[in-house]
Design an enzyme around this catalytic site. Structure first.
Site, PDB file in Angstrom:
ATOM      1  N   LYS A   9      70.009  19.257 -13.207  1.00 20.61           N
ATOM      2  CA  LYS A   9      71.004  18.358 -12.603  1.00 20.61           C
ATOM      3  C   LYS A   9      72.506  18.725 -12.999  1.00 20.61           C
ATOM      4  O   LYS A   9      72.529  19.540 -14.087  1.00 20.61           O
ATOM      5  CB  LYS A   9      70.948  16.999 -13.701  1.00 20.61           C
ATOM      6  CG  LYS A   9      69.767  16.031 -13.252  1.00 20.61           C
ATOM      7  CD  LYS A   9      69.785  14.710 -14.112  1.00 20.61           C
ATOM      8  CE  LYS A   9      68.571  13.840 -13.722  1.00 20.61           C
ATOM      9  NZ  LYS A   9      68.749  13.279 -12.731  1.00 20.61           N
TER      10      LYS A   9
ATOM     11  N   ARG B 236      58.153   9.466 -11.328  1.00 23.83           N
ATOM     12  CA  ARG B 236      57.094   9.052 -10.486  1.00 23.83           C
ATOM     13  C   ARG B 236      55.948   9.697 -10.655  1.00 23.83           C
ATOM     14  O   ARG B 236      54.869   9.427 -10.548  1.00 23.83           O
ATOM     15  CB  ARG B 236      57.537   9.051  -8.938  1.00 23.83           C
ATOM     16  CG  ARG B 236      57.618  10.387  -8.527  1.00 23.83           C
ATOM     17  CD  ARG B 236      58.784  10.519  -7.079  1.00 23.83           C
ATOM     18  NE  ARG B 236      59.974   9.917  -7.225  1.00 23.83           N
ATOM     19  CZ  ARG B 236      60.976   9.894  -6.066  1.00 23.83           C
ATOM     20  NH1 ARG B 236      60.303  10.216  -4.860  1.00 23.83           N
ATOM     21  NH2 ARG B 236      62.116   9.654  -6.554  1.00 23.83           N
TER      22      ARG B 236
HETATM   23  N1  BES Z   1      66.208   9.487 -14.009  1.00 25.24           N
HETATM   24  C1  BES Z   1      66.493   9.843 -12.756  1.00 25.24           C
HETATM   25  C2  BES Z   1      66.928   8.634 -11.898  1.00 25.24           C
HETATM   26  C3  BES Z   1      68.472   8.126 -12.517  1.00 25.24           C
HETATM   27  C4  BES Z   1      69.802   8.467 -11.808  1.00 25.24           C
HETATM   28  C5  BES Z   1      68.356   7.172 -13.511  1.00 25.24           C
HETATM   29  C6  BES Z   1      70.679   7.787 -12.325  1.00 25.24           C
HETATM   30  C7  BES Z   1      69.620   6.706 -13.998  1.00 25.24           C
HETATM   31  C8  BES Z   1      70.828   7.040 -13.272  1.00 25.24           C
HETATM   32  C9  BES Z   1      65.355  10.271 -11.931  1.00 25.24           C
HETATM   33  O1  BES Z   1      64.528  10.999 -12.775  1.00 25.24           O
HETATM   34  C10 BES Z   1      65.772  11.288 -10.897  1.00 25.24           C
HETATM   35  O2  BES Z   1      66.286  12.331 -11.181  1.00 25.24           O
HETATM   36  N2  BES Z   1      65.698  11.008  -9.564  1.00 25.24           N
HETATM   37  C11 BES Z   1      66.311  11.767  -8.461  1.00 25.24           C
HETATM   38  C12 BES Z   1      65.290  11.624  -7.341  1.00 25.24           C
HETATM   39  C13 BES Z   1      65.507  12.818  -6.194  1.00 25.24           C
HETATM   40  C14 BES Z   1      65.293  14.358  -7.019  1.00 25.24           C
HETATM   41  C15 BES Z   1      64.445  12.357  -5.347  1.00 25.24           C
HETATM   42  C16 BES Z   1      67.619  11.184  -7.871  1.00 25.24           C
HETATM   43  O3  BES Z   1      67.663   9.879  -7.875  1.00 25.24           O
HETATM   44  O4  BES Z   1      68.638  12.026  -7.711  1.00 25.24           O
HETATM   45 MN    MN Z   2      65.141  13.233 -12.457  1.00 24.19          MN
END
Ligand code: BES
Ligand code: MN
Ligand code: ZN
Length: 493
Positions: free
Chosen positions: A275, A349
């Protein structure tokens, strides 16, 4: 903070602050506010309303020093009577309690049972809302601050003289205390630094605090149970994954059996699909679902409903390293379904796939998962509402309704099959993600493929509501503990 109810007139409870209320536009106070008005020689009607033009708008709080005693009278504006709700009682009480603490010298407050008078709301619910507002509305995470800024207000008394209302309100206070304490514990867990909170310490917390039988499985045991998808996500971390199973069984025969699953990523760096800094900053909150189910269990152990409840957390850390799972990897999940890893940051997921399969083996009547799952859900609904999906429309509707009464918002997002089209893989049964569009829904469709026995299932996406940069209507910043109140209410009613 101690909240209690006394079967007394509000005038007979000695306190530093007396809290009464007024609906918008009322010129002649009635009910308990009227009694206080009379006792103080029409100070409210003649001075506060007529001279000072206090209108009773929702959230307005008029602070009046009382003659001689040094006490204060707070008149809380309830707004328009038609628009009044129990949740407003909670937020109003939170605001009042914060004002008391700011004043610094207020130790004890006595309050009218807002809402149970002319508004005619259920005394039990009103009392619960006041209690929750008083206990959870002053929450702050100051564990790591040298200046702890202790709250001065230690005692909050609700005065109710009517026997019937008193009896109902007493139950509300008791439920409110249990709920608010569970909520604050969840907030503490989520706010805790991931330096100290990792799968092992989270599991330890559950063992010590869930209040119910708790079994923790280690890496070797998880492997034996076939949960390769879950293991893959955790394999890049120096911290071993832990699988946590909490069980509550009622003494009487259970009326139904529920399994609740909380996403338990103790830190989500994104894995090798790392990230960016701003997105990573608050990713210690990625176990908010886990905190919600662990602390809900605590409340369940105290409220003792006639429902069998299983709470499940697949706890791990999503880190980049030489041992981390990689984009393009194929993993065989517990159900036998193969997953091609398209993006290591769509890890929640993948862990939930195995947790759902484990839950379904327990043969529950329904499964609820709660997860900070997708940024897409946050884009869609902001911080104002969480998302809800699932395979059973009636249960989704029921949950939304219960949550609303508990003071939490969930908005149903679609889960059309087509949202799964982007998940098609050339080399496996599914990919774990397929792009940004409709991301909350495609995540929902992904999860649905791991429910193989048609068990009714609800999926809660709390990515946008779990952790806030600016204070909400209750005055809470950081971890909100979203889900705790709804889960407790949904399970116990
Ligand atoms: N934990 C994150 C989702 C999240 C984002 C929670 C912002 C709280 C605040 C999740 O694991 C994630 O990173 N999701 C990605 C999925 C994508 C790679 C398809 C996302 O939402 O960017
Ligand atoms: Mn994630
Ligand atoms: Zn995540």
């Amino acid at each position: 903070m101690q909240v209690k109810i006394e079967k007394k007139s509000i005038l007979d409870v000695s306190a530093d602050v007396i809290i009464v209320n007024l609906f918008e536009g009322v010129k002649t106070p009635a009910g308990v506010t009227g009694i206080v008005n009379k006792a103080y020689k029409n100070l409210i009607s003649e001075y506060v309303i007529k001279k000072e033009k206090f209108e009773g708008k929702y959230g307005e709080i008029y602070q009046l020093p009382l003659p001689i005693s040094g006490k204060k009278l707070f008149i809380a504006g309830l707004g328009k009577q038609k628009e009044f709700t129990p949740v407003k009682i909670r937020d109003l009480t939170a605001k009042i309690v914060r004002i008391c603490n700011k004043a610094g010298n207020i130790k004890k407050a006595v309050s009218i049972l807002h809402g149970a008078g002319i508004a005619g709301l259920c005394p039990q619910l009103c009392a619960q809302m006041i209690t929750e507002g008083a206990i959870s509305g002053t929450y702050a995470f100051n564990k790591y601050k040298s200046d702890k800024n202790e709250n001065s207000l230690k005692e909050f008394v609700i005065a109710e003289i009517d026997n019937e209302k008193y009896k109902k309100a007493k139950i509300g206070v008791e439920t409110g205390i249990i709920t608010a304490n569970a909520l604050n514990s969840a907030r503490d867990l989520i706010n805790e630094s991931s330096q100290y909170l990792y799968p092992e310490t989270l599991a330890q917390y559950a063992v010590e605090n869930s209040g119910v039988k708790t079994t923790v499985y280690n890496k070797a045991q998880i492997k034996k149970m076939g949960m390769n998808a879950f293991l893959a996500v955790g394999q890049g971390s120096i911290h071993e994954p832990k699988f946590i199973h909490m069980e509550y069984k009622p003494e009487k025969k259970a009326k139904r059996k529920i399994a609740i699953i909380g996403k338990g990523i103790t830190f989500d760096a994104g894995g090798l699909d790392l990230k960016p800094p701003t997105s990573m900053l608050t990713m210690r909150d990625d176990m908010s679902g886990a905190a919600a189910v662990i602390c809900t269990m605590r409340a369940i152990s105290e409220l003792k409903p006639d429902v069998e409840v299983h709470a499940i957390v697949a706890a791990c850390e999503n880190m980049p390293s030489g041992s981390a799972y990689k984009p393009g990897d194929v993993i065989i999940a517990k159900t036998g379904r193969s997953i091609e890893i398209d993006n290591t940051d769509a890890e929640g997921r993948v862990t939930l796939a195995d947790a759902l399969a484990y839950a379904e083996e327990l043969k529950p009547d329904e499964i609820i998962d709660i997860a900070t799952l997708t940024g897409a859900c946050m884009v869609a609904l902001g911080t104002v509402s969480s998302g809800i999906m699932g395979n059973n429309d009636k249960k989704i509707k029921d949950f939304i309704k219960t949550a609303e009464i508990a003071g939490e918002r969930f908005w149903q997002l679609p889960m059309y099959e087509e949202y799964g089209d982007t998940l098609k893989s050339d080399i496996a049964d599914t990919k774990n993600t397929g792009g940004r569009m409709g991301g909350a829904s495609s995540a929902g469709v992904f999860l649905s493929k791991f429910i193989t026995k048609n068990t009714p299932w609800i999926h809660l996406d709390i990515a946008g509501t779990a952790f806030l940069d600016t204070a909400n209507s209750e005055g809470i910043k950081g971890a909100t503990g979203i889900g705790v109140r709804s889960l407790i209410k949904y399970i116990t009613e």
